[in-house]
Design an enzyme around this catalytic site. Sequence first.
Site, mmCIF file in Angstrom:
data_model
loop_
_atom_site.group_PDB
_atom_site.id
_atom_site.type_symbol
_atom_site.label_atom_id
_atom_site.label_comp_id
_atom_site.label_asym_id
_atom_site.label_seq_id
_atom_site.Cartn_x
_atom_site.Cartn_y
_atom_site.Cartn_z
ATOM 1 N N GLU A 90 90.729 78.309 176.019
ATOM 2 C CA GLU A 90 90.979 79.742 176.104
ATOM 3 C C GLU A 90 90.105 80.525 175.131
ATOM 4 O OE1 GLU A 90 95.617 80.087 177.367
ATOM 5 O OE2 GLU A 90 95.196 79.280 175.403
ATOM 6 N N CYS A 110 92.736 70.062 169.184
ATOM 7 C CA CYS A 110 92.351 70.089 167.776
ATOM 8 C C CYS A 110 92.918 68.858 167.088
ATOM 9 C CB CYS A 110 92.910 71.352 167.110
ATOM 10 S SG CYS A 110 92.382 71.571 165.398
ATOM 11 N N CYS A 117 100.999 75.338 164.507
ATOM 12 C CA CYS A 117 99.986 75.794 165.475
ATOM 13 C C CYS A 117 100.165 75.104 166.819
ATOM 14 C CB CYS A 117 98.590 75.518 164.918
ATOM 15 S SG CYS A 117 97.272 75.985 166.045
ATOM 16 N N CYS A 338 97.047 84.478 167.196
ATOM 17 C CA CYS A 338 96.652 83.292 166.434
ATOM 18 C C CYS A 338 97.657 82.171 166.595
ATOM 19 C CB CYS A 338 96.628 83.593 164.942
ATOM 20 S SG CYS A 338 95.370 84.703 164.461
HETATM 21 N N1 SAH Z 1 91.074 75.694 162.761
HETATM 22 C C1 SAH Z 1 90.709 76.946 162.208
HETATM 23 C C2 SAH Z 1 90.716 78.104 163.204
HETATM 24 C C3 SAH Z 1 91.818 78.196 164.220
HETATM 25 S S1 SAH Z 1 93.251 79.123 163.995
HETATM 26 C C4 SAH Z 1 91.605 77.264 161.027
HETATM 27 O O1 SAH Z 1 92.540 76.535 160.782
HETATM 28 O O2 SAH Z 1 91.323 78.215 160.311
HETATM 29 C C5 SAH Z 1 92.930 80.686 163.365
HETATM 30 C C6 SAH Z 1 94.019 81.133 162.402
HETATM 31 O O3 SAH Z 1 95.291 81.256 163.053
HETATM 32 C C7 SAH Z 1 94.208 80.151 161.256
HETATM 33 O O4 SAH Z 1 94.317 80.824 160.038
HETATM 34 C C8 SAH Z 1 95.520 79.501 161.634
HETATM 35 O O5 SAH Z 1 96.154 78.943 160.525
HETATM 36 C C9 SAH Z 1 96.284 80.666 162.238
HETATM 37 N N2 SAH Z 1 97.449 80.256 163.018
HETATM 38 C C10 SAH Z 1 97.633 79.102 163.680
HETATM 39 N N3 SAH Z 1 98.860 79.084 164.263
HETATM 40 C C11 SAH Z 1 99.449 80.249 163.977
HETATM 41 C C12 SAH Z 1 100.701 80.836 164.341
HETATM 42 N N4 SAH Z 1 101.575 80.223 165.102
HETATM 43 N N5 SAH Z 1 100.957 82.082 163.875
HETATM 44 C C13 SAH Z 1 100.042 82.750 163.133
HETATM 45 N N6 SAH Z 1 98.849 82.253 162.785
HETATM 46 C C14 SAH Z 1 98.556 81.018 163.196
#
Ligand code: SAH
Length: 349
Positions: A90, A110, A117, A338
């Site tokens: 996506e 991932c 996440c 996110c």
């Molecule tokens: N792998 C990378 C980028 C992907 S996620 C990383 O970890 O930075 C992008 C952002 O969204 C990251 O800061 C991650 O921690 C956040 N994120 C992931 N799941 C989330 C959720 N359920 N609610 C809010 N932010 C989330």
Amino acid sequence: MRTSFYQYSLQDLFDLFQAHDLHPAGVSRLYNWHYKKKKITPCVDEVAKKTIDFVKKNFDFSLPQIIKTQVSDDKTVKLLFELEDKFTVESVIIPFQGKYTVCLSSQVGCAMNCSFCHTGLQGLKRQLKTEEIIGQFMSAGLWLLEHRPDDYQIQNVVFMGQGEPLHNFEAVKKSCEIFLSQHGLSLADHKITISTAGYLPGLKRWVTEGMPDVNIALSLHSPFKEKRDKLIPINKNFDLSEVLPLVDSIPTGRKRFVTYEYLLIKDFNDSLEDAHATGKLLAGKKAFINLIPFNPFPLSSFERPEKEKIEAFRTTLESYQIPTLVRVTKGDEILAACGQLNTGLKKQS
Ligand code: SAH
């Protein structure tokens, strides 16, 4: 066999043209035709016949196919792409200051396994190729051109979709080169952000092998080892004491900041004690903090803190002179925020 045009940096194309004795002027023409003019048919504009024949014979211009589109009330668009081998990823198109930011995926699934996440909980299926990363961007641009012709400009790219971008270092690096290339997409370097969970081998490569001068964001989420271990399991191997100095050593261009993302989870890491410890950890650095209230997804056990709690956290951080922004959640109702991206998973045969 034809290979995807979207895998080649400008330099790669120059090398290829030289190897095949083609006129070098064709390189910037091709870049201009496909990236600036957004054409997905072979270039026939002011290019030598020999080059046209070469292009037709050797390059493929197909893009990942959009198989589902969801549009939320705030104009955020989530695109589901089917790749050649039927895996899906996506991208999200997010309205931002009158233009758009595109949030790209770097992997199918991932490997980081972060507990909060949606994507991370499902494991890594495979790395995305450069052309699949560029392909997401191109398809997003064409979608906007078709559906919002008066308002289609993409200004920012963030690697915050599915995947850990530094775990797919080469393809992400090459994509950045293509995004920045002046004859092509010409994005400004400070408009691209790579977000990492703190994947140390990738950070080391960034420092030693270099990366185009783009922004870095670190998903911090807690200054405390025990809590960060629970949220981001790779923290057990890649401790903040090693990660932070490396992040600090990455050149961030003119007066720029490192962004630290802090996911706020109710009754887990949202206390004033957490805020003070974070402030102390980052005080004095060129830091910018992005507070991300947890975005729920089906079966997640975490919750988002109340507004007052979020505000108190922000004010506390600011008392350490660290600029702090609460990220406004976009596209929540279509699970485009996110951590809500999913689906990289089943082959849809
Ligand atoms: N792998 C990378 C980028 C992907 S996620 C990383 O970890 O930075 C992008 C952002 O969204 C990251 O800061 C991650 O921690 C956040 N994120 C992931 N799941 C989330 C959720 N359920 N609610 C809010 N932010 C989330």
